[in-house]
Motif scaffolding. Sequence first.
Motif: not given
Length: 338
Positions: A144, A151, A250, A253, A256, A263-264, A270, A332
């Motif tokens: 992560w 990201f 976080t 993510l 979203r 999410i990818y 952000h 997000g």
Amino acid sequence: MIVVFFVAVLVCSLLLTGSLRRYAIARSLIDIPNERSSHLLPTPRGGGVAIVVSYLAALPLLALEGFAAWPSVISLVGAGTLIAMVGFLDDHGHIAARWRLLAHFSGAGWALCWLQVVPSVDVFGVVLDLGWVGYLLAAVYLVWLLNLYNFMDGIDGIASVEAVSVCIGACLVYWLSGENELVSTPLLLIAAVSGFLYWNFPPARIFMGDAGSGFLGLILGILSLQAALVSPHLIWVWLILLGVFIVDATFTLLRRFIRGDKIYEAHRSHAYQYASRHFKGHLPVTLAIATINTLWLLPIAICVGVFGLDGILGLVIAYFPLVFLAVKFNAGATEKSS
């Protein structure tokens, strides 16, 4: 001599970044702005390789001189090399997400094998041995951090300034708490990143690329676990110091994911990206993050690492205003709703 050594690493990173910039221009390795970009001008990419090379080449020398333990160095070099290579190949073409993820967990697994044991966790003064569950949680944690660093590397200087300021904070906590044996490896990372930062500071003349950002995320995660092996409460120090990146990535993510977005896929939702558009530039946001790290997160980390403040309590205090900022800057949210 050790000061000369760290200066040499900084200079090596500085010169190598300049060479990589010329290479990227010659090979047309250029990030062209699009609707998902936060930059406006075409900019060479791949400069993070300078961080990787200067850091990994210097680590064995630290071990030879007795400033770092060999298992720690082998952990960092093996995992860091794998992740940097995958990032480098992805920068030059494309690697499917499933293969990147496999490489990420492989790098995390290598690091954990050389750690030999997973750190215990200090929870409200009680030290918990998590056993095999700890290995799973540690692997997810490393992967992560690696990905969130990718990201968060979306505006000029942000990933470099984060790495430098977080490592400075960790070194200060180590020094104040008497854990001097932990200082050398994050201090070396400061030198390697600082040479690159000269070229990456807003307005950036070269970008880090996945080879650099993923590498930094993983290395910072490994350094935090190595510190926690020495003293369990130090994991909270690192989580506090990394708070800006952890909270923004976080929160974004999760929002979203709940909305059903892929999410990818690349995006620019952000909080730091919205903030850079709000303030009409990258420099104010990058400097703001350095300020938050120095004036807010570092004092709390010192309270946890030196003066015995409970780690979870310190984390909650540190993250509360960061969550507020994430909400304020629409982390997000879709652009049209921001």
